[in-house]
Design a protein around this motif. Structure first.
Motif, PDB file in Angstrom:
ATOM      1  N   LEU A  73       4.999   9.528   9.764  1.00 54.30           N
ATOM      2  CA  LEU A  73       4.680  10.946   9.617  1.00 54.30           C
ATOM      3  C   LEU A  73       3.327  11.285  10.240  1.00 54.30           C
ATOM      4  O   LEU A  73       2.752  12.323   9.957  1.00 54.30           O
ATOM      5  N   ASN A  74       2.818  10.350  11.059  1.00 48.34           N
ATOM      6  CA  ASN A  74       1.566  10.522  11.809  1.00 48.34           C
ATOM      7  C   ASN A  74       0.310  10.546  10.927  1.00 48.34           C
ATOM      8  O   ASN A  74      -0.704  11.125  11.296  1.00 48.34           O
ATOM      9  N   ARG A  75       0.374   9.908   9.767  1.00 49.86           N
ATOM     10  CA  ARG A  75      -0.786   9.824   8.874  1.00 49.86           C
ATOM     11  C   ARG A  75      -1.517   8.513   9.141  1.00 49.86           C
ATOM     12  O   ARG A  75      -0.889   7.457   9.223  1.00 49.86           O
ATOM     13  N   PRO A  76      -2.840   8.553   9.276  1.00 53.87           N
ATOM     14  CA  PRO A  76      -3.591   7.334   9.594  1.00 53.87           C
ATOM     15  C   PRO A  76      -3.808   6.446   8.370  1.00 53.87           C
ATOM     16  O   PRO A  76      -3.808   6.905   7.234  1.00 53.87           O
ATOM     17  N   GLY A  77      -3.995   5.167   8.657  1.00 50.89           N
ATOM     18  CA  GLY A  77      -4.303   4.229   7.591  1.00 50.89           C
ATOM     19  C   GLY A  77      -4.485   2.825   8.122  1.00 50.89           C
ATOM     20  O   GLY A  77      -4.317   2.560   9.307  1.00 50.89           O
ATOM     21  N   GLN A  78      -4.839   1.932   7.230  1.00 50.30           N
ATOM     22  CA  GLN A  78      -5.040   0.525   7.540  1.00 50.30           C
ATOM     23  C   GLN A  78      -3.748  -0.207   7.206  1.00 50.30           C
ATOM     24  O   GLN A  78      -3.243  -0.096   6.089  1.00 50.30           O
ATOM     25  N   LYS A  79      -3.190  -0.947   8.160  1.00 47.12           N
ATOM     26  CA  LYS A  79      -1.938  -1.659   7.926  1.00 47.12           C
ATOM     27  C   LYS A  79      -2.239  -3.086   7.469  1.00 47.12           C
ATOM     28  O   LYS A  79      -3.036  -3.786   8.082  1.00 47.12           O
ATOM     29  N   VAL A  80      -1.598  -3.483   6.379  1.00 49.03           N
ATOM     30  CA  VAL A  80      -1.752  -4.838   5.854  1.00 49.03           C
ATOM     31  C   VAL A  80      -0.375  -5.471   5.701  1.00 49.03           C
ATOM     32  O   VAL A  80       0.613  -4.787   5.439  1.00 49.03           O
ATOM     33  N   ALA A  81      -0.338  -6.775   5.887  1.00 47.69           N
ATOM     34  CA  ALA A  81       0.906  -7.527   5.738  1.00 47.69           C
ATOM     35  C   ALA A  81       0.772  -8.463   4.545  1.00 47.69           C
ATOM     36  O   ALA A  81      -0.223  -9.173   4.410  1.00 47.69           O
ATOM     37  N   LEU A  82       1.772  -8.447   3.677  1.00 43.13           N
ATOM     38  CA  LEU A  82       1.785  -9.370   2.550  1.00 43.13           C
ATOM     39  C   LEU A  82       2.197 -10.746   3.046  1.00 43.13           C
ATOM     40  O   LEU A  82       2.823 -10.866   4.100  1.00 43.13           O
ATOM     41  N   PRO A  83       1.872 -11.783   2.270  1.00 43.60           N
ATOM     42  CA  PRO A  83       2.360 -13.112   2.652  1.00 43.60           C
ATOM     43  C   PRO A  83       3.884 -13.089   2.752  1.00 43.60           C
ATOM     44  O   PRO A  83       4.561 -12.444   1.948  1.00 43.60           O
ATOM     45  N   VAL A  84       4.414 -13.759   3.749  1.00 46.30           N
ATOM     46  CA  VAL A  84       5.869 -13.818   3.944  1.00 46.30           C
ATOM     47  C   VAL A  84       6.478 -14.608   2.788  1.00 46.30           C
ATOM     48  O   VAL A  84       5.956 -15.631   2.368  1.00 46.30           O
ATOM     49  N   TYR A  85       7.584 -14.091   2.274  1.00 45.61           N
ATOM     50  CA  TYR A  85       8.300 -14.748   1.183  1.00 45.61           C
ATOM     51  C   TYR A  85       9.536 -15.419   1.749  1.00 45.61           C
ATOM     52  O   TYR A  85      10.384 -14.752   2.348  1.00 45.61           O
ATOM     53  N   GLU A  86       9.627 -16.728   1.593  1.00 49.22           N
ATOM     54  CA  GLU A  86      10.781 -17.474   2.080  1.00 49.22           C
ATOM     55  C   GLU A  86      11.397 -18.246   0.938  1.00 49.22           C
ATOM     56  O   GLU A  86      10.696 -18.923   0.188  1.00 49.22           O
ATOM     57  N   ARG A  87      12.702 -18.105   0.815  1.00 52.26           N
ATOM     58  CA  ARG A  87      13.430 -18.852  -0.212  1.00 52.26           C
ATOM     59  C   ARG A  87      14.807 -19.149   0.330  1.00 52.26           C
ATOM     60  O   ARG A  87      15.537 -18.229   0.709  1.00 52.26           O
ATOM     61  N   THR A 104      -4.304   5.247  -1.297  1.00 49.84           N
ATOM     62  CA  THR A 104      -2.889   5.373  -1.628  1.00 49.84           C
ATOM     63  C   THR A 104      -2.063   4.829  -0.468  1.00 49.84           C
ATOM     64  O   THR A 104      -2.588   4.592   0.622  1.00 49.84           O
ATOM     65  N   LEU A 105      -0.778   4.650  -0.702  1.00 49.64           N
ATOM     66  CA  LEU A 105       0.121   4.131   0.321  1.00 49.64           C
ATOM     67  C   LEU A 105       0.982   5.235   0.904  1.00 49.64           C
ATOM     68  O   LEU A 105       1.831   5.772   0.206  1.00 49.64           O
ATOM     69  N   PRO A 106       0.790   5.561   2.168  1.00 46.41           N
ATOM     70  CA  PRO A 106       1.695   6.516   2.791  1.00 46.41           C
ATOM     71  C   PRO A 106       3.009   5.875   3.253  1.00 46.41           C
ATOM     72  O   PRO A 106       4.015   6.560   3.372  1.00 46.41           O
ATOM     73  N   ALA A 107       3.013   4.549   3.510  1.00 43.98           N
ATOM     74  CA  ALA A 107       4.237   3.947   4.045  1.00 43.98           C
ATOM     75  C   ALA A 107       4.348   2.464   3.700  1.00 43.98           C
ATOM     76  O   ALA A 107       3.349   1.774   3.513  1.00 43.98           O
ATOM     77  N   LYS A 122      18.608  -3.389   3.825  1.00 42.15           N
ATOM     78  CA  LYS A 122      17.469  -4.088   3.216  1.00 42.15           C
ATOM     79  C   LYS A 122      16.260  -4.120   4.146  1.00 42.15           C
ATOM     80  O   LYS A 122      15.233  -4.672   3.813  1.00 42.15           O
ATOM     81  N   THR A 123      16.405  -3.560   5.331  1.00 43.74           N
ATOM     82  CA  THR A 123      15.312  -3.463   6.279  1.00 43.74           C
ATOM     83  C   THR A 123      15.079  -1.980   6.512  1.00 43.74           C
ATOM     84  O   THR A 123      15.996  -1.266   6.906  1.00 43.74           O
ATOM     85  N   ALA A 124      13.850  -1.517   6.213  1.00 49.19           N
ATOM     86  CA  ALA A 124      13.619  -0.074   6.251  1.00 49.19           C
ATOM     87  C   ALA A 124      12.136   0.249   6.313  1.00 49.19           C
ATOM     88  O   ALA A 124      11.282  -0.616   6.124  1.00 49.19           O
ATOM     89  N   VAL A 125      11.868   1.515   6.580  1.00 50.33           N
ATOM     90  CA  VAL A 125      10.524   2.077   6.459  1.00 50.33           C
ATOM     91  C   VAL A 125      10.621   3.164   5.403  1.00 50.33           C
ATOM     92  O   VAL A 125      11.485   4.043   5.478  1.00 50.33           O
ATOM     93  N   GLU A 126       9.768   3.073   4.399  1.00 50.84           N
ATOM     94  CA  GLU A 126       9.717   4.088   3.349  1.00 50.84           C
ATOM     95  C   GLU A 126       8.409   4.837   3.484  1.00 50.84           C
ATOM     96  O   GLU A 126       7.369   4.216   3.730  1.00 50.84           O
ATOM     97  N   THR A 127       8.448   6.152   3.328  1.00 51.57           N
ATOM     98  CA  THR A 127       7.215   6.933   3.324  1.00 51.57           C
ATOM     99  C   THR A 127       7.039   7.538   1.940  1.00 51.57           C
ATOM    100  O   THR A 127       8.016   7.852   1.252  1.00 51.57           O
ATOM    101  N   TYR A 128       5.777   7.676   1.543  1.00 48.23           N
ATOM    102  CA  TYR A 128       5.449   8.179   0.212  1.00 48.23           C
ATOM    103  C   TYR A 128       4.507   9.366   0.312  1.00 48.23           C
ATOM    104  O   TYR A 128       3.673   9.428   1.216  1.00 48.23           O
ATOM    105  N   LYS A 129       4.645  10.238  -0.628  1.00 46.59           N
ATOM    106  CA  LYS A 129       3.675  11.311  -0.826  1.00 46.59           C
ATOM    107  C   LYS A 129       3.150  11.093  -2.235  1.00 46.59           C
ATOM    108  O   LYS A 129       3.885  11.231  -3.214  1.00 46.59           O
TER     109      LYS A 129
END
Length: 143
Positions: A73-87, A104-107, A122-129
């Motif tokens: 939605l063109n909102r700026p922010g810092q992108k972080v990646a969580l540790p990859v979960y493998e099982r 807050t988390l925009p996406a 199960k693969t998606a991008v979610e946006t939040y307000k």
């Protein structure tokens, strides 16, 4: 977190008698990071708490800083990646954009694969307000 792992490991035995607490402890940092993100979008918490959660998230082992970006939605922010979960054959990758002005988390970006193939739905991008409102929640229309 350790109490939750105790519960989860015990609960897992109902469907997998060979489940052990160590199966959960190996992902401890992943679970800590995941719960820090929950404070940024799920719970109505004060700015100082969200800010502390973000600082804790950034210093959690395995969390990656992917730099400044914009969400869908063109909102700026810092992108972080969580540790990859493998099982077994499943791999879960999650990334979040944090608006560092509001803490807050925009996406949220989710990529779940099984056997090297992306899982449909199960693969998606979610946006939040995120914010306060006096409006009653509305039930989404069936689609």
């Amino acid at each position: 977190m350790r109490a939750w792992i105790d519960w989860a490991a015990e609960d897992a035995k109902t469907s997998d008698p060979k489940a052990k607490k160590e199966d959960w402890l190996v992902h401890f940092d992943r679970y800590v990071a995941e719960y820090m993100t929950h404070l940024l979008y799920e719970n109505p918490v004060p700015f100082k708490v969200r800010s502390a959660a973000y600082q804790a998230l950034r210093t959690t082992k395995g969390v990656g800083d992917l730099g400044q970006v914009k969400d869908p939605l063109n909102r700026p922010g810092q992108k972080v990646a969580l540790p990859v979960y493998e099982r077994k054959s499943s791999v879960l990758k999650e990334q979040f954009i944090v608006d560092t002005r509001t803490m807050t988390l925009p996406a949220r970006y989710v990529d779940l694969q099984d056997g090297g193939k992306q899982l449909a739905g199960k693969t998606a991008v979610e946006t939040y307000k995120v914010g306060w409102t006096n409006e009653k929640p509305a039930v989404p229309a069936a689609g």
